[in-house]
Design an enzyme around this catalytic site. Sequence first.
Site, mmCIF file in Angstrom:
data_model
loop_
_atom_site.group_PDB
_atom_site.id
_atom_site.type_symbol
_atom_site.label_atom_id
_atom_site.label_comp_id
_atom_site.label_asym_id
_atom_site.label_seq_id
_atom_site.Cartn_x
_atom_site.Cartn_y
_atom_site.Cartn_z
ATOM 1 N N GLU A 1 0.832 -1.211 0.000
ATOM 2 C CA GLU A 1 0.000 0.000 0.000
ATOM 3 C C GLU A 1 0.864 1.259 0.000
ATOM 4 O O GLU A 1 0.586 2.215 -0.732
ATOM 5 C CB GLU A 1 -0.937 -0.017 1.206
ATOM 6 C CG GLU A 1 -1.956 -1.150 1.158
ATOM 7 C CD GLU A 1 -3.203 -0.859 1.956
ATOM 8 O OE1 GLU A 1 -3.680 0.300 1.915
ATOM 9 O OE2 GLU A 1 -3.721 -1.780 2.598
ATOM 10 N N ASP B 1 -4.940 -1.062 9.785
ATOM 11 C CA ASP B 1 -5.911 -1.786 8.959
ATOM 12 C C ASP B 1 -5.489 -3.232 8.742
ATOM 13 O O ASP B 1 -6.289 -4.167 8.860
ATOM 14 C CB ASP B 1 -6.063 -1.098 7.600
ATOM 15 C CG ASP B 1 -6.510 0.340 7.710
ATOM 16 O OD1 ASP B 1 -6.910 0.747 8.816
ATOM 17 O OD2 ASP B 1 -6.445 1.058 6.697
#
Length: 264
Positions: free
Chosen positions: A179, A191
């Site tokens: 990410e 997350d």
Amino acid sequence: MSSVEFIEPISHDDGVARATELFRATFGEEPAGVWAAPGRVNLIGEHTDYNAGLCLPIALPHRTFLALKPREDTTVRLVSDVNPTAVAEAELNGLKARGVDGWAAYPTGVAWAMREAGFDQVRGFDAAFVSCVPLGSGLSSSAAMTCSTALALDDVYGLGYGATDEGRVTLINMAIKSENDMAGASTGGLDQNASMRCTAGHAIRLDCMPGLSAVDSVSQQEFDLDKYGLELLVVDTQAHHQLNDGQYEQRRRTCEQAAELLGY
């Protein structure tokens, strides 16, 4: 006044069946298996993960399902139920950070991160994604995608990290690198930890202080709403959320500058 729409989670069996069928329809063969990872809601602790603080997230019943089959070459082919007629393709050999555009950067980035970390046995793969995690709603649809990909690649390439909580931290780091470095979506790890380490009926108390071991950084905290006849209502404000629009990164830099000024 517009009517209220509830987004129900896909059942496990339905998710497996739908991902398998999309894989068959796209690639004309059977997948090696189907893996899944959930989205998350953070009960408390926004922007504290990359500030070495505490977070308290729970996993959602809404998950991303991934049907995947490894390839002998280093080509990655991807399809999603968002647009089942469009197949994204990438090449792992020679791939650099930010070398893949669009949503395909997230799953491709996981394989790239694994190879960058020295897992040379990881090669290309074909994959079909089916998800009921709402997109752009701040519920970690991207982490559900990267974490399901990390679990799948861990299995098919025999890395051996997915079976234990401590081992999953290695996979979490691959998802974070994907990410941050491939997709350009700055994230601190909340997350991905929630997606891979939450258990049923519990929230995780995630301590992001540097230097803690995987075991010491997380403790399971009872959060069994059914036990008390309660429900958690997550409301869509219609304010679109996008990690790589620059606002998240700007807030992160502001926090880092404040920490530096304070001597932390």
